[in-house]
Design a protein around this motif. Structure first.
Motif, PDB file in Angstrom:
ATOM      1  N   THR A  33       0.829  -1.199   0.000  1.00 33.13           N
ATOM      2  CA  THR A  33       0.000   0.000   0.000  1.00 33.13           C
ATOM      3  C   THR A  33       0.868   1.255   0.000  1.00 33.13           C
ATOM      4  OG1 THR A  33      -1.724  -1.193   1.192  1.00 33.13           O
ATOM      5  CG2 THR A  33      -1.854   1.200   1.209  1.00 33.13           C
ATOM      6  N   ALA A  34       1.918   1.254   0.799  1.00 34.40           N
ATOM      7  CA  ALA A  34       2.821   2.414   0.822  1.00 34.40           C
ATOM      8  C   ALA A  34       3.533   2.575  -0.519  1.00 34.40           C
ATOM      9  CB  ALA A  34       3.832   2.262   1.950  1.00 34.40           C
ATOM     10  N   ALA A  35       3.926   1.473  -1.132  1.00 32.07           N
ATOM     11  CA  ALA A  35       4.595   1.553  -2.437  1.00 32.07           C
ATOM     12  C   ALA A  35       3.656   2.120  -3.501  1.00 32.07           C
ATOM     13  CB  ALA A  35       5.097   0.168  -2.848  1.00 32.07           C
ATOM     14  N   LEU A  36       2.402   1.696  -3.483  1.00 28.82           N
ATOM     15  CA  LEU A  36       1.440   2.247  -4.442  1.00 28.82           C
ATOM     16  C   LEU A  36       1.186   3.735  -4.182  1.00 28.82           C
ATOM     17  CD1 LEU A  36      -1.127  -0.680  -4.746  1.00 28.82           C
ATOM     18  CD2 LEU A  36       0.490   0.133  -6.472  1.00 28.82           C
ATOM     19  N   ALA A  37       1.148   4.126  -2.919  1.00 27.84           N
ATOM     20  CA  ALA A  37       0.972   5.543  -2.597  1.00 27.84           C
ATOM     21  C   ALA A  37       2.167   6.353  -3.084  1.00 27.84           C
ATOM     22  CB  ALA A  37       0.770   5.724  -1.099  1.00 27.84           C
ATOM     23  N   LEU A  38       3.375   5.826  -2.934  1.00 29.04           N
ATOM     24  CA  LEU A  38       4.561   6.543  -3.414  1.00 29.04           C
ATOM     25  C   LEU A  38       4.598   6.600  -4.936  1.00 29.04           C
ATOM     26  CD1 LEU A  38       7.223   5.263  -0.877  1.00 29.04           C
ATOM     27  CD2 LEU A  38       6.219   7.555  -1.022  1.00 29.04           C
ATOM     28  N   LEU A  39       4.107   5.542  -5.585  1.00 30.47           N
ATOM     29  CA  LEU A  39       4.001   5.568  -7.049  1.00 30.47           C
ATOM     30  C   LEU A  39       3.021   6.658  -7.489  1.00 30.47           C
ATOM     31  CD1 LEU A  39       4.806   4.197  -9.740  1.00 30.47           C
ATOM     32  CD2 LEU A  39       2.809   2.726  -9.428  1.00 30.47           C
ATOM     33  N   LEU A  40       1.895   6.744  -6.808  1.00 28.61           N
ATOM     34  CA  LEU A  40       0.926   7.793  -7.104  1.00 28.61           C
ATOM     35  C   LEU A  40       1.542   9.171  -6.868  1.00 28.61           C
ATOM     36  CD1 LEU A  40      -2.016   8.743  -7.673  1.00 28.61           C
ATOM     37  CD2 LEU A  40      -2.379   8.575  -5.208  1.00 28.61           C
ATOM     38  N   ALA A  41       2.309   9.303  -5.790  1.00 30.51           N
ATOM     39  CA  ALA A  41       2.952  10.592  -5.497  1.00 30.51           C
ATOM     40  C   ALA A  41       3.934  10.980  -6.590  1.00 30.51           C
ATOM     41  CB  ALA A  41       3.658  10.525  -4.145  1.00 30.51           C
ATOM     42  N   SER A  42       4.621  10.010  -7.178  1.00 29.72           N
ATOM     43  CA  SER A  42       5.564  10.346  -8.255  1.00 29.72           C
ATOM     44  C   SER A  42       4.823  10.887  -9.475  1.00 29.72           C
ATOM     45  CB  SER A  42       6.406   9.129  -8.628  1.00 29.72           C
ATOM     46  OG  SER A  42       5.619   8.156  -9.286  1.00 29.72           O
ATOM     47  N   VAL A  69      -0.210  18.463  -2.552  1.00 26.82           N
ATOM     48  CA  VAL A  69      -0.951  17.196  -2.521  1.00 26.82           C
ATOM     49  C   VAL A  69       0.022  16.022  -2.569  1.00 26.82           C
ATOM     50  CG1 VAL A  69      -2.541  15.731  -3.845  1.00 26.82           C
ATOM     51  CG2 VAL A  69      -3.090  18.131  -3.451  1.00 26.82           C
ATOM     52  N   SER A  70       1.039  16.134  -3.398  1.00 26.88           N
ATOM     53  CA  SER A  70       2.015  15.038  -3.489  1.00 26.88           C
ATOM     54  C   SER A  70       2.783  14.885  -2.177  1.00 26.88           C
ATOM     55  CB  SER A  70       2.976  15.255  -4.651  1.00 26.88           C
ATOM     56  OG  SER A  70       3.819  16.356  -4.382  1.00 26.88           O
ATOM     57  N   LEU A  71       3.093  16.000  -1.511  1.00 29.21           N
ATOM     58  CA  LEU A  71       3.762  15.909  -0.205  1.00 29.21           C
ATOM     59  C   LEU A  71       2.866  15.238   0.831  1.00 29.21           C
ATOM     60  CD1 LEU A  71       5.644  19.316   0.069  1.00 29.21           C
ATOM     61  CD2 LEU A  71       6.575  17.049  -0.468  1.00 29.21           C
ATOM     62  N   LEU A  72       1.564  15.512   0.781  1.00 27.55           N
ATOM     63  CA  LEU A  72       0.627  14.838   1.687  1.00 27.55           C
ATOM     64  C   LEU A  72       0.582  13.330   1.434  1.00 27.55           C
ATOM     65  CD1 LEU A  72      -2.368  17.329   1.890  1.00 27.55           C
ATOM     66  CD2 LEU A  72      -0.755  16.724   3.698  1.00 27.55           C
ATOM     67  N   VAL A  73       0.602  12.930   0.178  1.00 28.48           N
ATOM     68  CA  VAL A  73       0.583  11.500  -0.153  1.00 28.48           C
ATOM     69  C   VAL A  73       1.875  10.834   0.317  1.00 28.48           C
ATOM     70  CG1 VAL A  73       0.534   9.835  -2.058  1.00 28.48           C
ATOM     71  CG2 VAL A  73      -1.017  11.791  -2.074  1.00 28.48           C
ATOM     72  N   ILE A  74       3.006  11.504   0.148  1.00 31.25           N
ATOM     73  CA  ILE A  74       4.288  10.959   0.615  1.00 31.25           C
ATOM     74  C   ILE A  74       4.294  10.840   2.133  1.00 31.25           C
ATOM     75  CG2 ILE A  74       6.762  11.437   0.816  1.00 31.25           C
ATOM     76  CD1 ILE A  74       6.549  12.685  -2.020  1.00 31.25           C
ATOM     77  N   ALA A  75       3.811  11.869   2.823  1.00 27.00           N
ATOM     78  CA  ALA A  75       3.754  11.820   4.289  1.00 27.00           C
ATOM     79  C   ALA A  75       2.836  10.697   4.763  1.00 27.00           C
ATOM     80  CB  ALA A  75       3.285  13.158   4.843  1.00 27.00           C
ATOM     81  N   ALA A  76       1.709  10.491   4.078  1.00 25.42           N
ATOM     82  CA  ALA A  76       0.794   9.407   4.452  1.00 25.42           C
ATOM     83  C   ALA A  76       1.443   8.046   4.241  1.00 25.42           C
ATOM     84  CB  ALA A  76      -0.505   9.514   3.648  1.00 25.42           C
ATOM     85  N   ALA A  77       2.191   7.880   3.157  1.00 21.70           N
ATOM     86  CA  ALA A  77       2.864   6.601   2.901  1.00 21.70           C
ATOM     87  C   ALA A  77       3.927   6.323   3.960  1.00 21.70           C
ATOM     88  CB  ALA A  77       3.496   6.605   1.513  1.00 21.70           C
ATOM     89  N   LEU A  78       4.685   7.338   4.334  1.00 22.80           N
ATOM     90  CA  LEU A  78       5.706   7.146   5.366  1.00 22.80           C
ATOM     91  C   LEU A  78       5.075   6.861   6.725  1.00 22.80           C
ATOM     92  CD1 LEU A  78       8.279   9.882   4.343  1.00 22.80           C
ATOM     93  CD2 LEU A  78       8.393   7.420   3.967  1.00 22.80           C
TER      94      LEU A  78
END
Length: 183
Positions: free
Chosen positions: A41-50, A74-83
């Motif tokens: 799930t975190a990997a998919l979120a980071l892919l979406l963030a890219s 928005v991308s920073l929020l997705v990265i923070a959520a994945a971490l």
């Protein structure tokens, strides 16, 4: 590049004589590896963030800097959520037990812990409202008459389909409790 969150479980696999093989007991540690559901799930979120970051660059090149800034945010929020998703779980140290959830982190010192034990009970499947029969590692506090807090379950994102890993993680947390809890 070493990934310390992926190697936490190996110390328990190699230590034959001591249940707590770490030298620096003051450092917070997760005594198990994050599960495949959590990592995927975190990997998919980071892919979406890219992709969102790429969109921010394209929008910035077209001349709309404020819109690019919003998309970048928005991308920073997705990265923070994945971490944060990767940090979720139970962490232990000589100071206490820390239960990290997505929005809330609770730390309980060892002198406030009455017991940490594994029980058979209905548990939520991958955090969804649906419950199934499984095992849970619960925390009973000395200073509360409320219900015990559920720390780990066999059907959580870290242990679904990995019953042996749940048993090892529960044993490790119970060993930290037995070692550090006073009297």
């Amino acid at each position: 590049m070493p990934l310390p969150f992926m190697t936490a479980d190996r110390a328990y696999e190699t230590a034959d004589d001591a249940p707590l093989p770490f030298e620096d007991r003051e450092r917070w540690r997760r005594p198990y590896r994050p599960g495949p559901w959590r990592v995927a799930t975190a990997a998919l979120a980071l892919l979406l963030a890219s992709y969102v970051l790429f969109a921010a660059v394209v929008i910035a090149l077209t001349g709309s800097v404020t819109e690019a800034g919003v998309i970048f945010g928005v991308s920073l929020l997705v990265i923070a959520a994945a971490l944060r998703l990767l940090r979720m779980g139970v962490w232990v140290s000589a100071r206490g037990l820390r239960h990290v959830r997505f929005l809330v982190t609770r730390t309980v010192s060892w002198n406030r812990v009455a017991a940490v034990r594994t029980v058979q009970q209905p548990v939520r499947y991958l955090g969804l409202p649906r419950t199934v029969q499984g095992q849970a590692l619960i925390l009973v506090r000395r200073d509360r008459a409320a219900e015990p807090a559920t720390l780990l379950t066999t059907h959580g994102a870290d242990f679904v389909g990995r019953a042996e890993a749940f048993d090892r993680a529960a044993d490790a947390v119970e060993a930290w409790t037995a070692e550090n809890r006073p009297g």
